[in-house]
Structures are given as structure tokens and as C-alpha cells.
Design a protein around this motif. Structure first.
Motif, PDB file in Angstrom:
ATOM      1  N   HIS A  98       0.538  -1.648  -0.221  1.00 30.10           N
ATOM      2  CA  HIS A  98       0.009   0.185  -0.176  1.00 30.10           C
ATOM      3  C   HIS A  98       0.905   1.675   0.114  1.00 30.10           C
ATOM      4  O   HIS A  98       1.849   0.935   0.660  1.00 30.10           O
ATOM      5  N   PRO A  99       0.677   2.502  -1.093  1.00 28.25           N
ATOM      6  CA  PRO A  99       1.380   3.136  -0.807  1.00 28.25           C
ATOM      7  C   PRO A  99       1.416   4.107   0.594  1.00 28.25           C
ATOM      8  O   PRO A  99       2.751   4.713   0.934  1.00 28.25           O
ATOM      9  N   ALA A 100       0.182   4.230   1.225  1.00 32.45           N
ATOM     10  CA  ALA A 100       0.609   4.444   2.569  1.00 32.45           C
ATOM     11  C   ALA A 100       1.205   4.312   3.643  1.00 32.45           C
ATOM     12  O   ALA A 100       1.295   4.508   4.762  1.00 32.45           O
ATOM     13  N   ASP A 101       1.559   2.515   3.136  1.00 32.19           N
ATOM     14  CA  ASP A 101       2.599   1.543   4.309  1.00 32.19           C
ATOM     15  C   ASP A 101       3.605   2.689   4.299  1.00 32.19           C
ATOM     16  O   ASP A 101       4.502   3.103   3.617  1.00 32.19           O
ATOM     17  N   ASP A 102       4.423   2.988   5.583  1.00 32.09           N
ATOM     18  CA  ASP A 102       5.265   3.704   6.529  1.00 32.09           C
ATOM     19  C   ASP A 102       5.849   3.047   7.698  1.00 32.09           C
ATOM     20  O   ASP A 102       6.118   2.034   7.647  1.00 32.09           O
ATOM     21  N   HIS A 103       6.836   3.443   8.480  1.00 32.13           N
ATOM     22  CA  HIS A 103       7.004   2.914   9.275  1.00 32.13           C
ATOM     23  C   HIS A 103       5.840   2.834  10.265  1.00 32.13           C
ATOM     24  O   HIS A 103       4.928   3.481  10.220  1.00 32.13           O
ATOM     25  N   ALA A 104       6.768   2.756  11.687  1.00 35.23           N
ATOM     26  CA  ALA A 104       5.727   2.488  13.118  1.00 35.23           C
ATOM     27  C   ALA A 104       5.198   4.076  13.608  1.00 35.23           C
ATOM     28  O   ALA A 104       3.555   3.501  13.519  1.00 35.23           O
ATOM     29  N   LEU A 105       5.646   4.932  12.949  1.00 34.77           N
ATOM     30  CA  LEU A 105       4.917   6.013  13.679  1.00 34.77           C
ATOM     31  C   LEU A 105       3.602   7.019  12.971  1.00 34.77           C
ATOM     32  O   LEU A 105       2.878   7.766  12.985  1.00 34.77           O
ATOM     33  N   ASN A 106       3.985   6.395  11.669  1.00 28.46           N
ATOM     34  CA  ASN A 106       2.878   6.640  10.281  1.00 28.46           C
ATOM     35  C   ASN A 106       1.655   6.167   9.886  1.00 28.46           C
ATOM     36  O   ASN A 106       0.852   6.389   9.284  1.00 28.46           O
ATOM     37  N   THR A 107       2.049   4.923   9.985  1.00 25.37           N
ATOM     38  CA  THR A 107       1.290   3.421   9.469  1.00 25.37           C
ATOM     39  C   THR A 107      -0.271   3.258   9.518  1.00 25.37           C
ATOM     40  O   THR A 107       0.336   3.319  11.353  1.00 25.37           O
ATOM     41  N   GLU A 108      -0.885   3.675   9.350  1.00 22.15           N
ATOM     42  CA  GLU A 108      -2.960   3.980  10.480  1.00 22.15           C
ATOM     43  C   GLU A 108      -2.331   2.309  10.773  1.00 22.15           C
ATOM     44  O   GLU A 108      -2.542   1.589   9.733  1.00 22.15           O
TER      45      GLU A 108
END
Length: 282
Positions: A98-108
């Protein structure tokens, strides 16, 4: 040379594009009847039509399925058995990054849950129903062993090492695929059912290119690749063919890396000529 998958039946998820499509074509070329499964039915149908055009001696069918839904996977396996009489190869290839997949602080949380639903539960259900189907395959009378089958699960190099570009849910999901594959391989080894993980390096496919959507992100990945280029889907299809065929008959529970040397390299060579990728089967 005899075809490596002659008279065998294969089901491939995510078969409408990328690794799945290239594998569908290659499996058919090697004599397999193929069920192309994809959430994009039109893409799967196009692939099936291409197979029938090129390889009229095999059977190719397309079906819509969302691998995040258990009933869809069960229905696809049931269809393969009904149409082909058996299931010999299950390639759990479908997945998302998913393009919104990020690090632990930002991934919903909703991105985490969606990724796990498709990348982990989808593979679990694919293995579950494939194993049930493969248990019904006949016994090899000469050896006194059940024919069983081969299950291939697409993991990733990021399941073996951290990703330079944050993608926490995806990385965690692929680590789960590795662990699940190893355990199932041990449980079902005596049944003649082999399970192996395929661990691609960074590939020039829509899934990754949509994620690496800036020159900076692409360069961040390329700097770690000894071969100096992204892999091609057809290169992974050839590896999947090996795992699907009897060429790998003594392999189960492996993490089969096809990554351009990425996981073996500490410092990337500089100034060396770049190897040219192979031509796609499409």
C-alpha cells in the motif's frame, strides 16, 4: 526435452500482471493447465486468452477472486479441481504494497490490517485449500507415495533484512509468509506436499514502481543492488517454475532468494557494467 509440468494443473493468484502473468505463460508453455486468479478479471481473462492462443494444447481459465476473502480462495481451488480434475501447483502470488504503508509512527491501523488480510490471511487460505485438494491426488504406485503437490508462496527479500524505504506492514506480512511456509512444509512433508517461499528482490513491476514513485526512492533501492538494475517478472517466473516442477523435488521449507545478490552484499560494486535483463515472455 519433455515439458516440466506436462499434464499438471496449476492455480496462480495475482495472475493478471507481473510475476503471476509471466508464471502463467511459462507454466502453460511447460504443459500445465492453468487457472489464472485475479481481482482484475479482465486482466486474468486477457492472460488466459493469450495462453490459449500460444499453447492450444493446454487449458487456461480465468476467474475473479479477492484473496482477502476465504470463500473466494476456496471457490478458486474448487474450480481448478472441477475443471482440471486435480491440483498439482498452487502459487500464492497475490499481494499488496500500500502506498500509505510507512514506518511505525505513520502507518495507520487500517493499512496494517488490510495488508495482513491480503498478504498473510490470503496465503494461509491458499495453502489450506490447496493442501486439502492435493491430499486427494493419487498415489504413485511405483514408489508407494502420494503424488501431493507444490505450493509456492511469494515472500520478499525484506522478510530477510530491513527495507531501506519504510514499509512496515508489508515487511511484517512477508516475514509471516516465511514462517508460515516453513511450518507448513514440516507438517506436510510426509504427504508429498512441498511448500517453499519465493523471495524476490526489487522488481520492475507495477507493484513496486508505484511505491518507489520518486527518483530518490528508486535510487535508494538501486544503490544496494550488485547487478545495478531492478529484476524482471520473467526472472521470478523461471524460479517459480523450478519450484513447481520435479526439478526441485527434494526442496521444501526453503526461502528461495532471487534478488540480484542484494541479501548477500554489504557494499555494492561501483563502475561495473550493468547486466541486461531477459526478454519478457509476454
Amino acid at each position: 526435452m519433455p515439458q516440466r509440468l506436462a499434464n499438471k494443473a496449476a492455480l496462480i493468484t495475482g495472475a493478471g500482471s507481473g510475476i503471476g502473468l509471466e508464471s502463467s505463460l511459462l507454466f502453460a508453455q511447460e504443459g500445465a493447465n492453468v487457472l489464472l486468479v485475479d481481482i482484475n478479471l479482465a486482466a486474468a481473462q486477457k492472460g488466459a486468452a493469450l495462453i490459449q492462443e500460444r499453447f492450444p494444447n493446454v487449458k487456461a481459465l480465468a476467474v475473479h477472486a479477492d484473496v482477502g476473502k476465504e470463500d473466494d480462495i476456496k471457490g478458486a481451488v474448487d474450480l481448478a479441481v472441477a475443471e482440471f480434475g486435480r491440483l498439482d501447483v498452487m502459487f500464492n502470488n497475490a499481494g499488496i504494497m500500500h502506498p500509505a504503508d510507512d514506518h511505525a509512527l505513520n502507518t495507520e491501523e487500517k493499512i496494517w490490517d488490510l495488508t495482513m488480510q491480503i498478504n498473510v490471511k490470503g496465503v494461509w487460505w491458499g495453502c489450506k485449500y490447496a493442501i486439502m485438494a492435493m491430499r486427494k491426488n493419487p498415489v504413485d504406485e511405483e514408489r508407494g507415495l502420494r503424488v501431493g503437490g507444490s505450493i509456492i508462496n511469494t515472500a520478499s527479500f525484506v522478510a530477510l533484512m530491513g527495507a531501506a524505504t519504510p514499509q512496515l506492514a508489508y515487511t511484517a506480512s512477508k516475514g509471516a509468509v516465511l514462517s508460515m511456509t516453513r511450518e507448513l512444509a514440516m507438517v506436510h512433508a510426509r504427504e508429498g506436499i512441498r511448500l517453499n517461499s519465493l523471495c524476490p528482490g526489487p522488481l520492475k513491476t507495477p507493484l513496486l514502481m508505484d511505491f518507489l514513485n520518486t527518483p530518490e526512492k528508486k535510487e535508494r533501492r538501486l544503490v544496494h543492488l550488485p547487478m545495478g538494475r531492478f529484476g524482471e517478472a520473467v526472472e521470478l517466473a523461471k524460479a517459480a517454475l523450478f519450484l513447481a516442477s520435479d526439478d526441485s523435488s527434494y526442496m521444501t521449507g526453503t526461502d528461495f532468494k532471487v534478488d540480484g545478490g542484494l541479501t548477500s552484499c554489504y557494499v555494492t560494486p561501483v563502475g561495473e557494467p550493468t547486466l541486461q535483463p531477459p526478454t519478457s515472455l509476454i
